[in-house]
Design a protein around this motif. Structure first.
Motif, PDB file in Angstrom:
ATOM      1  N   PHE A  26       0.837  -1.198   0.000  1.00 26.04           N
ATOM      2  CA  PHE A  26       0.000   0.000   0.000  1.00 26.04           C
ATOM      3  C   PHE A  26       0.882   1.262   0.000  1.00 26.04           C
ATOM      4  CE2 PHE A  26      -3.545  -2.477   0.324  1.00 26.04           C
ATOM      5  CZ  PHE A  26      -4.693  -1.879   0.830  1.00 26.04           C
ATOM      6  N   PRO A  27       0.410   2.338  -0.611  1.00 27.50           N
ATOM      7  CA  PRO A  27       1.102   3.628  -0.505  1.00 27.50           C
ATOM      8  C   PRO A  27       1.091   4.100   0.958  1.00 27.50           C
ATOM      9  CG  PRO A  27      -0.493   3.647  -2.302  1.00 27.50           C
ATOM     10  CD  PRO A  27      -0.760   2.410  -1.498  1.00 27.50           C
ATOM     11  N   ARG A  44      -7.625   3.579   8.764  1.00 26.01           N
ATOM     12  CA  ARG A  44      -7.191   2.391   9.509  1.00 26.01           C
ATOM     13  C   ARG A  44      -8.348   1.442   9.782  1.00 26.01           C
ATOM     14  NH1 ARG A  44      -3.161   5.686  13.659  1.00 26.01           N
ATOM     15  NH2 ARG A  44      -1.476   6.019  12.120  1.00 26.01           N
ATOM     16  N   GLU A  45      -9.530   2.005  10.040  1.00 30.81           N
ATOM     17  CA  GLU A  45     -10.704   1.152  10.263  1.00 30.81           C
ATOM     18  C   GLU A  45     -11.070   0.411   8.974  1.00 30.81           C
ATOM     19  OE1 GLU A  45     -13.460  -0.918  12.175  1.00 30.81           O
ATOM     20  OE2 GLU A  45     -12.031   0.478  13.118  1.00 30.81           O
ATOM     21  N   ALA A  46     -10.979   1.097   7.838  1.00 30.33           N
ATOM     22  CA  ALA A  46     -11.254   0.456   6.552  1.00 30.33           C
ATOM     23  C   ALA A  46     -10.247  -0.658   6.273  1.00 30.33           C
ATOM     24  CB  ALA A  46     -11.219   1.489   5.432  1.00 30.33           C
ATOM     25  N   VAL A  47      -9.001  -0.413   6.634  1.00 34.00           N
ATOM     26  CA  VAL A  47      -7.963  -1.432   6.457  1.00 34.00           C
ATOM     27  C   VAL A  47      -8.271  -2.650   7.313  1.00 34.00           C
ATOM     28  CG1 VAL A  47      -5.538  -1.963   6.955  1.00 34.00           C
ATOM     29  CG2 VAL A  47      -6.129   0.141   5.741  1.00 34.00           C
ATOM     30  N   ARG A  48      -8.740  -2.435   8.541  1.00 30.69           N
ATOM     31  CA  ARG A  48      -9.100  -3.560   9.410  1.00 30.69           C
ATOM     32  C   ARG A  48     -10.253  -4.367   8.810  1.00 30.69           C
ATOM     33  NH1 ARG A  48      -7.463  -0.093  13.793  1.00 30.69           N
ATOM     34  NH2 ARG A  48      -9.495   0.935  13.869  1.00 30.69           N
ATOM     35  N   ILE A  56      -6.354  -8.000   2.485  1.00 27.93           N
ATOM     36  CA  ILE A  56      -5.026  -7.435   2.729  1.00 27.93           C
ATOM     37  C   ILE A  56      -4.328  -8.214   3.831  1.00 27.93           C
ATOM     38  CG2 ILE A  56      -5.806  -5.124   2.078  1.00 27.93           C
ATOM     39  CD1 ILE A  56      -5.661  -4.460   5.098  1.00 27.93           C
ATOM     40  N   GLU A  57      -3.041  -7.956   3.979  1.00 24.42           N
ATOM     41  CA  GLU A  57      -2.282  -8.554   5.078  1.00 24.42           C
ATOM     42  C   GLU A  57      -1.265  -7.536   5.579  1.00 24.42           C
ATOM     43  OE1 GLU A  57       1.137 -11.011   2.676  1.00 24.42           O
ATOM     44  OE2 GLU A  57      -0.818 -11.983   2.936  1.00 24.42           O
ATOM     45  N   SER A  58      -1.128  -7.490   6.884  1.00 21.92           N
ATOM     46  CA  SER A  58      -0.161  -6.574   7.497  1.00 21.92           C
ATOM     47  C   SER A  58       1.091  -7.353   7.863  1.00 21.92           C
ATOM     48  CB  SER A  58      -0.762  -5.930   8.749  1.00 21.92           C
ATOM     49  OG  SER A  58      -1.884  -5.141   8.409  1.00 21.92           O
ATOM     50  N   THR A  64       1.573  -2.646   4.918  1.00 21.31           N
ATOM     51  CA  THR A  64       0.337  -3.310   4.528  1.00 21.31           C
ATOM     52  C   THR A  64       0.384  -3.665   3.048  1.00 21.31           C
ATOM     53  OG1 THR A  64      -0.896  -2.061   6.196  1.00 21.31           O
ATOM     54  CG2 THR A  64      -2.164  -3.087   4.432  1.00 21.31           C
ATOM     55  N   TYR A  65       0.003  -4.889   2.737  1.00 22.34           N
ATOM     56  CA  TYR A  65       0.065  -5.390   1.372  1.00 22.34           C
ATOM     57  C   TYR A  65      -1.294  -5.968   0.949  1.00 22.34           C
ATOM     58  CZ  TYR A  65       5.163  -5.186   1.874  1.00 22.34           C
ATOM     59  OH  TYR A  65       6.453  -4.758   2.086  1.00 22.34           O
ATOM     60  N   VAL A  66      -1.544  -5.931  -0.343  1.00 24.65           N
ATOM     61  CA  VAL A  66      -2.695  -6.645  -0.887  1.00 24.65           C
ATOM     62  C   VAL A  66      -2.376  -8.135  -0.774  1.00 24.65           C
ATOM     63  CG1 VAL A  66      -4.145  -7.023  -2.915  1.00 24.65           C
ATOM     64  CG2 VAL A  66      -3.143  -4.769  -2.499  1.00 24.65           C
ATOM     65  N   SER A  67      -3.345  -8.925  -0.330  1.00 24.41           N
ATOM     66  CA  SER A  67      -3.115 -10.359  -0.206  1.00 24.41           C
ATOM     67  C   SER A  67      -3.025 -11.005  -1.589  1.00 24.41           C
ATOM     68  CB  SER A  67      -4.244 -11.016   0.591  1.00 24.41           C
ATOM     69  OG  SER A  67      -5.426 -11.084  -0.192  1.00 24.41           O
TER      70      SER A  67
END
Length: 234
Positions: A26-27, A44-48, A56-58, A64-67
């Motif tokens: 992610f940027p 951050r809530e959207a990422v969760r 996604i995966e942290s 943070t990366y796209v799965s």
């Protein structure tokens, strides 16, 4: 629409459009917040939310990366909502399961192996020796093994998700349960016979009849969900 919704749908669009590909990082947060017009908290809530959906995966210390966005993993996230469905919504889903189980049996018949036959026979031998709902896990294993023989990981996961809710509705421990289980056991054997004969059309018909019979029992009895039958999150 809330700011969290804006962030969620904005990120989803970036991924769906291919701008962020599977495995891509992610940027920076500041860049995304400015682009989407949201605060860091909303982002951050959207990422969760996307993390819960397997999108996604942290990676600790990296970002943070796209799965990999593998179909089976994305479909598995449906269990978060399917398990909340009330009976009437669940029974509509059961109609979909009937179609998919039939397709899985048809494909499995075309790909049947000696090892697959032996595995399915062993499962049914053990299942038929049990009473009531004691065989719930083996019943699910029988159908899942067929789906795996069909050779489609997404189909396996989708049917697993549907069955996870089905197992909350138990009928074989009712007074009429023993008779119903005998019918169910015969249905399993008919499916297996078609698979062993490498007959896709018969396997499809047998699976459809088997699932339709269970669906009819559920519609008639309308059992209450049993909490202990729900799978434990891992």
């Amino acid at each position: 629409m809330s700011a969290i919704d804006d962030a969620f749908h904005g990120l989803r669009h970036i991924i769906a459009s291919g701008e962020l590909a599977p495995g891509q990082k992610f940027p920076p947060e500041a860049e995304l917040c400015e682009r989407l017009g949201v605060s860091r908290g909303s982002l951050r809530e959207a990422v969760r939310m996307l993390d819960a959906l397997g999108v996604i995966e942290s990676r600790h210390g990296s970002g943070t990366y796209v799965s990999a966005l593998e179909p089976a993993n994305i479909i598995g996230a449906l269990s978060l909502t399917v398990e909340l469905m009330p009976f009437d919504a669940f029974i509509e889903l059961y109609e979909v399961r009937r179609v998919l189980e039939s397709h899985a049996a048809s494909q499995a018949a075309a790909r049947m192996t000696g090892a697959g036959e032996s595995e399915l026979r062993a499962i049914l031998d053990e299942l038929e020796a049990l009473e009531g709902e004691q065989g719930t896990e083996l019943d699910a294993l029988f159908h899942e093994t067929i789906a795996k023989l069909a050779g489609n990981a997404a189909l396996v996961e989708l049917l697993r998700t549907f069955r996870s809710r089905s197992r909350a509705y138990q009928v074989f421990d009712l007074p009429s349960g023993p008779d119903m289980k005998q019918v169910s056991d015969r249905g399993h054997r008919e499916i297996l016979a078609a698979l062993v004969n490498r007959d896709p059309a018969s396997a499809e018909a047998a699976a459809a009849a088997h699932v339709a019979q269970t669906e009819q029992w559920l519609r008639t009895i309308r059992p209450a969900p049993v909490a202990k039958a729900l799978p434990t999150a891992t």
